[in-house]
Design an enzyme around this catalytic site. Structure first.
Site, PDB file in Angstrom:
ATOM      1  N   ASP A  76      13.783 -44.811  71.255  1.00 51.99           N
ATOM      2  CA  ASP A  76      13.040 -45.092  70.033  1.00 51.99           C
ATOM      3  C   ASP A  76      13.957 -45.289  68.832  1.00 51.99           C
ATOM      4  O   ASP A  76      13.655 -46.082  67.936  1.00 51.99           O
ATOM      5  CB  ASP A  76      12.047 -43.955  69.749  1.00 51.99           C
ATOM      6  CG  ASP A  76      10.786 -44.066  70.604  1.00 51.99           C
ATOM      7  OD1 ASP A  76      10.600 -45.116  71.250  1.00 51.99           O
ATOM      8  OD2 ASP A  76      10.000 -43.099  70.626  1.00 51.99           O
ATOM      9  N   ARG A  81      16.000 -48.928  64.542  1.00 52.16           N
ATOM     10  CA  ARG A  81      17.076 -49.677  63.873  1.00 52.16           C
ATOM     11  C   ARG A  81      16.868 -51.183  64.029  1.00 52.16           C
ATOM     12  O   ARG A  81      17.160 -51.961  63.118  1.00 52.16           O
ATOM     13  CB  ARG A  81      18.430 -49.240  64.422  1.00 52.16           C
ATOM     14  CG  ARG A  81      18.861 -47.865  63.909  1.00 52.16           C
ATOM     15  CD  ARG A  81      20.258 -47.498  64.348  1.00 52.16           C
ATOM     16  NE  ARG A  81      20.298 -47.110  65.750  1.00 52.16           N
ATOM     17  CZ  ARG A  81      20.070 -45.865  66.180  1.00 52.16           C
ATOM     18  NH1 ARG A  81      19.766 -44.917  65.325  1.00 52.16           N
ATOM     19  NH2 ARG A  81      20.134 -45.580  67.464  1.00 52.16           N
ATOM     20  N   ASN A 150       8.121 -45.001  61.061  1.00 51.21           N
ATOM     21  CA  ASN A 150       7.622 -43.719  61.564  1.00 51.21           C
ATOM     22  C   ASN A 150       7.267 -42.754  60.446  1.00 51.21           C
ATOM     23  O   ASN A 150       6.122 -42.336  60.327  1.00 51.21           O
ATOM     24  CB  ASN A 150       8.655 -43.066  62.488  1.00 51.21           C
ATOM     25  CG  ASN A 150       8.467 -43.436  63.938  1.00 51.21           C
ATOM     26  OD1 ASN A 150       7.538 -44.151  64.297  1.00 51.21           O
ATOM     27  ND2 ASN A 150       9.348 -42.950  64.789  1.00 51.21           N
ATOM     28  N   ASP A 180      10.491 -25.700  54.832  1.00 54.10           N
ATOM     29  CA  ASP A 180      11.680 -26.409  55.300  1.00 54.10           C
ATOM     30  C   ASP A 180      11.595 -27.893  54.997  1.00 54.10           C
ATOM     31  O   ASP A 180      12.605 -28.599  55.030  1.00 54.10           O
ATOM     32  CB  ASP A 180      11.863 -26.222  56.810  1.00 54.10           C
ATOM     33  CG  ASP A 180      12.355 -24.829  57.167  1.00 54.10           C
ATOM     34  OD1 ASP A 180      12.743 -24.082  56.244  1.00 54.10           O
ATOM     35  OD2 ASP A 180      12.356 -24.497  58.364  1.00 54.10           O
ATOM     36  N   SER A 196       6.251 -33.018  66.116  1.00 54.26           N
ATOM     37  CA  SER A 196       7.066 -31.813  66.287  1.00 54.26           C
ATOM     38  C   SER A 196       6.769 -30.772  65.217  1.00 54.26           C
ATOM     39  O   SER A 196       6.910 -29.572  65.455  1.00 54.26           O
ATOM     40  CB  SER A 196       8.556 -32.182  66.254  1.00 54.26           C
ATOM     41  OG  SER A 196       8.884 -33.079  67.287  1.00 54.26           O
TER      42      SER A 196
END
Length: 314
Positions: A76, A81, A150, A180, A196
């Site tokens: 991915d 890129r 994304n 965070d 995630s």
């Protein structure tokens, strides 16, 4: 005029370079013209010697606007890129997964020969994926202007201290907390960093934006799914003098001093992905994450051969 196919490979992986050689050879044999970036070609030649098929050089022999399609050999990250390379054109990307999960890829390494055949026969469709426009402000000064397919992730720059932020939707504050970071994502990015961080999986056909806090110290820190025309913002508070950093698609970074503000809106420039078969996103989700589906019986009017195969057609 022969069709030109741009071949983009992750030249840090020997498997991707070997696959690039195969693709160029097969495209040339089928009467198409393989095109590569000079650096990619030189990396492959340094490893394997001269390519077995004549290959044109992008921006020297041919311009990107003359390319019919881009084949991306890698994971991915390589596809992201490549998306940056073709974004201002109408060139679609077809990814062959040589990485791990590979949600953006259309096929796997073992299907490489068939994938080249699909490209030769134009046996693919093109879908447009929503992207986001990203601006970084400090007071009234525009520090940076970029984009992402994304996500745009605001993260703490110093491991020792939390980032103090305020989340905002449509010019209204939602909550302030230490964390965070915060991920602002597209539906395409919902299976990447936002996933995630605990965000929801959003089908690519859904027009929406997502905002997901990362390890927030707050009573309310739920991920939010908002309208595609909403304006998302994250402000870096100055009360603990912590610096942040903005990562767009994991490879473009911008330093965020205290007091800076990151604004995200829907971009009017999509990324085009080529699809070779109409696999439902639900099936892709099950396959990529190897989700258990034992015991599923399916709709009552399901064809017998599909039910016997666990509901998934071969």
């Amino acid at each position: 005029m022969s069709r030109r196919i741009l071949v983009i490979a992750h030249t840090g992986r020997s498997a991707a370079m070997a696959a690039a050689q195969e693709v160029c050879t097969q495209l040339h044999a089928a009467g198409l013209v393989p095109v590569m970036r000079r650096k990619d070609l030189e990396d492959i030649q340094a490893e394997y010697g001269q390519l077995t098929a004549p290959t044109e050089i992008l921006d020297e022999d041919v311009q990107l606007t003359e390319v019919d399609l881009g084949m991306v050999l890698g994971g991915d990250g390589t596809i992201l890129r490549a998306a940056e390379l073709v974004r201002d054109t109408e060139v679609p990307l077809l990814g062959v997964n040589l990485g791990h999960v590979g949600f953006l890829a259309e096929s796997e390494r073992e299907d490489l020969d068939k994938t080249v055949g699909w490209v030769v026969d134009r046996d693919y469709t093109v879908e447009e994926r929503l992207t986001i426009d990203v601006k970084v402000w400090l007071d009234s000064t525009l520090l940076a202007h970029t984009w992402a397919l994304n996500e745009a992730a605001v993260e703490k720059a110093d491991r020792q201290r939390m980032l103090e932020v305020v989340m905002e939707v449509d010019a209204r504050p939602i909550s302030s907390f230490g964390c965070d970071g915060v991920v602002m994502a597209t539906p395409t990015g919902s299976t990447a960093y936002a996933f995630s961080a605990g965000g929801p999986v959003v089908w690519p056909g859904v027009e929406a934006l997502l905002i997901t806090p990362i390890s927030a110290h707050a009573v309310f820190s739920r991920p939010l799914v908002v309208a595609p025309d909403s304006i998302l913002a994250v402000e870096i508070l100055s009360r603990n003098a912590a610096n942040g950093i903005l990562w767009c698609d994991g490879h473009r970074s911008i330093d965020l001093p205290p007091g800076s503000r990151v604004e995200v809106t829907r971009s009017n420039v999509p990324v085009r992905l080529a699809r070779t078969h109409d696999t439902p996103f639900s099936e892709r989700l099950v396959n990529k994450f190897q989700l258990p589906t034992q015991g599923w019986r399916g709709p009552a009017n399901q064809p017998p051969e599909q039910a016997a195969n666990g509901g998934i057609l071969p």
